[in-house]
Design an enzyme around this catalytic site. Structure first.
Site, mmCIF file in Angstrom:
data_model
loop_
_atom_site.group_PDB
_atom_site.id
_atom_site.type_symbol
_atom_site.label_atom_id
_atom_site.label_comp_id
_atom_site.label_asym_id
_atom_site.label_seq_id
_atom_site.Cartn_x
_atom_site.Cartn_y
_atom_site.Cartn_z
ATOM 1 N N ARG A 1 -1.008 25.961 51.659
ATOM 2 C CA ARG A 1 -0.769 25.076 50.522
ATOM 3 C C ARG A 1 -2.078 24.594 49.905
ATOM 4 N NH1 ARG A 1 3.462 22.043 53.396
ATOM 5 N NH2 ARG A 1 4.875 23.811 53.254
ATOM 6 N N CYS B 1 -4.746 15.708 54.542
ATOM 7 C CA CYS B 1 -4.745 16.088 55.952
ATOM 8 C C CYS B 1 -5.977 15.474 56.605
ATOM 9 C CB CYS B 1 -4.809 17.603 56.107
ATOM 10 S SG CYS B 1 -3.273 18.435 55.700
ATOM 11 N N CYS C 1 -5.109 27.444 55.028
ATOM 12 C CA CYS C 1 -3.966 26.651 54.555
ATOM 13 C C CYS C 1 -3.106 27.431 53.553
ATOM 14 C CB CYS C 1 -4.475 25.378 53.895
ATOM 15 S SG CYS C 1 -3.128 24.305 53.331
ATOM 16 N N LYS D 1 11.733 33.365 56.158
ATOM 17 C CA LYS D 1 10.991 33.937 57.283
ATOM 18 C C LYS D 1 11.810 35.063 57.899
ATOM 19 C CE LYS D 1 8.850 29.465 58.360
ATOM 20 N NZ LYS D 1 9.568 28.558 57.430
ATOM 21 N N CYS E 1 -7.674 23.034 57.091
ATOM 22 C CA CYS E 1 -7.766 24.356 57.728
ATOM 23 C C CYS E 1 -8.021 25.385 56.633
ATOM 24 C CB CYS E 1 -6.465 24.695 58.443
ATOM 25 S SG CYS E 1 -5.922 23.392 59.548
ATOM 26 N N ARG F 1 14.341 26.317 50.368
ATOM 27 C CA ARG F 1 14.387 27.774 50.418
ATOM 28 C C ARG F 1 15.543 28.272 51.276
ATOM 29 N NH1 ARG F 1 10.180 30.677 52.422
ATOM 30 N NH2 ARG F 1 8.960 29.097 53.484
ATOM 31 N N TYR F 2 16.209 27.367 51.991
ATOM 32 C CA TYR F 2 17.346 27.704 52.851
ATOM 33 C C TYR F 2 18.462 26.717 52.540
ATOM 34 C CZ TYR F 2 13.771 30.050 55.747
ATOM 35 O OH TYR F 2 12.763 30.850 56.204
ATOM 36 N N ASP G 1 -0.027 33.536 56.070
ATOM 37 C CA ASP G 1 0.438 33.704 54.688
ATOM 38 C C ASP G 1 -0.715 34.216 53.817
ATOM 39 O OD1 ASP G 1 2.939 32.668 55.363
ATOM 40 O OD2 ASP G 1 2.308 30.605 54.935
ATOM 41 N N ASP H 1 6.539 34.866 56.982
ATOM 42 C CA ASP H 1 7.172 34.102 55.907
ATOM 43 C C ASP H 1 6.970 34.975 54.665
ATOM 44 O OD1 ASP H 1 8.586 32.029 54.864
ATOM 45 O OD2 ASP H 1 7.197 30.462 55.540
ATOM 46 N N ARG I 1 18.358 23.428 54.848
ATOM 47 C CA ARG I 1 17.073 22.805 55.161
ATOM 48 C C ARG I 1 16.305 22.477 53.882
ATOM 49 N NH1 ARG I 1 15.976 27.881 58.716
ATOM 50 N NH2 ARG I 1 18.039 28.220 57.865
HETATM 51 C C1 LIG Z 1 9.580 27.318 57.315
HETATM 52 C C2 LIG Z 1 10.424 26.529 56.410
HETATM 53 C C3 LIG Z 1 11.600 25.927 56.862
HETATM 54 C C4 LIG Z 1 12.004 25.910 58.317
HETATM 55 O O1 LIG Z 1 12.287 27.145 58.845
HETATM 56 P P1 LIG Z 1 12.866 27.227 60.326
HETATM 57 O O2 LIG Z 1 12.969 28.692 60.531
HETATM 58 O O3 LIG Z 1 14.193 26.520 60.329
HETATM 59 O O4 LIG Z 1 11.900 26.560 61.239
HETATM 60 C C5 LIG Z 1 12.369 25.265 55.960
HETATM 61 N N1 LIG Z 1 12.045 25.174 54.666
HETATM 62 C C6 LIG Z 1 10.941 25.741 54.190
HETATM 63 C C7 LIG Z 1 10.638 25.609 52.743
HETATM 64 C C8 LIG Z 1 10.074 26.428 55.047
HETATM 65 O O5 LIG Z 1 8.945 26.956 54.575
#
Ligand SMILES: *Cc1c(COP(=O)(O)O)cnc(C)c1O
Length: 381
Positions: free
Chosen positions: A144, A135, A142, A347, A139, A122-123, A303, A340, A126
């Site tokens: 997911r 798990c 959750c 986020k 929880c 999503r980024y 969420d 998020d 990352r």
């Molecule tokens: C939360 C998340 C991240 C990490 O976000 P940070 O703000 O860097 O901690 C990365 N990828 C996904 C898909 C996420 O949900």
């Protein structure tokens, strides 16, 4: 090793009690996983269930998102009080079958953002690997729940090979989060195999393990696990403490072991109605974590996962809590409040607004100490 903390309930008979060799054969964490409470009947033997909880537990057992609570975490639950903050996190409630406005099966749009099987991006820099759907504890809030506990279990290395190949072909990804399910429920050699494979991708700089195991199964943080992971630093551990009651001597010792083994530990709490939606409770949690060298990183607005409306707070509640904490809690103990955004668009930070007026070249602030002040921009060149 710490003495195991098992529920004092007399009905929880240890199968190997009296067998002096049993500890050597079965590590405590595996015993805890094998004896997690997974049915309404067992739960009812340990707790006085309300009708709403009994119906919730029976539903969880039958369909959808399963029920599991380790004996250790169950020992933190108040057996008589349905409003216990530990209990609300893990004991199913009949309200889980309700759908509230905005509820989504996949609140973070992860399916739409899957770039390879069980790899979510999503980024740009990352990515998130879902290494298992299991798990130690499920929880009830959750995010997911659509796939966690679904039964496919540990993802094989073969299944994940497309994810590893995708990462090798995308050197812009520097930070990989291993999540699931909970990666620390995997056998050590399996977890090591996943991390080893990620470390073969030279462009990956940091690896994070996103885990609730330090909260619900601290026995898992064994010297054996720590020495198996040590060759793969920098490895960051993202924990998930939500309430100061979770910082037991056993959990605190687990955090100490992680920090001593060189893991930066970051905590992500989820803001939950009737659990931690209170500034004094959160201040105690954040200070406790900081003393254990675990940095409060995010306080997440819950969420909108389907069936979690009864556990969520309005956006304004979190902002009001941050207003009470900002300026009163040490900066190293104060996390960012984030939402998020539904659909998986990333986020965003939220919080009280300290800017009361912006004029050309002048910004007027209110301050945590109640004084209003102005900041003047430097003269233009
Ligand atoms: C939360 C998340 C991240 C990490 O976000 P940070 O703000 O860097 O901690 C990365 N990828 C996904 C898909 C996420 O949900």
């Amino acid at each position: 090793m710490q003495a195991p903390e098992r529920p004092s309930s007399a009905r929880l008979v240890l199968p190997h009690a009296g067998d002096p060799d049993s500890q050597r054969r079965t590590p405590e964490w595996k015993w805890q996983l094998a004896h997690a409470v997974r049915s309404a009947r067992e739960l009812g033997e340990h707790l006085e269930l309300s009708d709403a909880e009994r119906a919730g537990a029976e539903r969880a057992e039958r369909e959808g998102f399963p029920l599991a609570i380790t004996p250790y975490y169950l020992s933190l639950v108040d057996g008589r009080d349905p409003s216990c903050p530990i209990r609300r996190q893990v004991v199913p409630h009949v309200a889980e079958r309700e759908t509230t406005r905005g509820d989504l099966v996949d609140p973070l749009g992860e399916v739409a953002h899957e770039v390879a099987p069980d790899l979510v991006q999503r980024y740009p820099d990352r990515a998130l690997v879902l290494a298992t759907d299991r798990c130690a504890v499920y929880c009830r809030f959750c995010t997911r729940s659509r796939m966690v506990g679904g039964g496919s279990g540990t993802r094989s290395l073969e299944h994940l090979s497309a994810a590893f190949e995708w990462l090798a072909g995308h050197p812009e990804v520097r930070d990989v989060i291993v999540s699931g399910g909970d990666p620390l429920t995997l056998a050590t050699d399996r977890l090591v195999a996943v991390i080893e494979r990620l470390r073969q991708v030279e462009s990956i700089e940091t690896i994070r393990l996103a885990t609730r195991v330090p909260v619900v199964l601290p026995h898992r943080i064994t010297p054996e696990l720590l020495s198996a992971l040590a060759p793969f630093h920098p490895l960051w551990v993202m924990t998930h403490f939500n309430h100061p009651k979770e910082l037991t001597p056993l959990a605190r010792a687990g955090l100490e072991r992680l920090a001593n083994a060189g893991f930066p530990v970051m905590n992500q709490s989820v803001l939950l109605r009737g659990v931690n939606d209170d500034a004094a409770v959160l201040a105690e949690l954040f200070r406790g974590l900081t003393r254990c060298r675990a940095r409060p990183y995010y306080l997440l607005q819950a969420d909108p996962a389907k069936g979690t409306g009864h556990l969520r707070t309005p956006i304004g509640a979190g902002i009001a809590i941050m207003e009470q904490l900002w300026g009163r809690l040490s900066g190293i103990a104060l996390p960012k409040l984030v939402v998020d955004t539904p659909g998986g668009f990333g986020k965003v930070p939220i919080g009280p607004d300290y800017v009361i007026e912006r004029r050309p070249g002048v910004t007027r602030f209110r301050t945590p100490r109640g004084v209003e002040v102005e900041y003047f921009d430097p003269a233009a060149e």
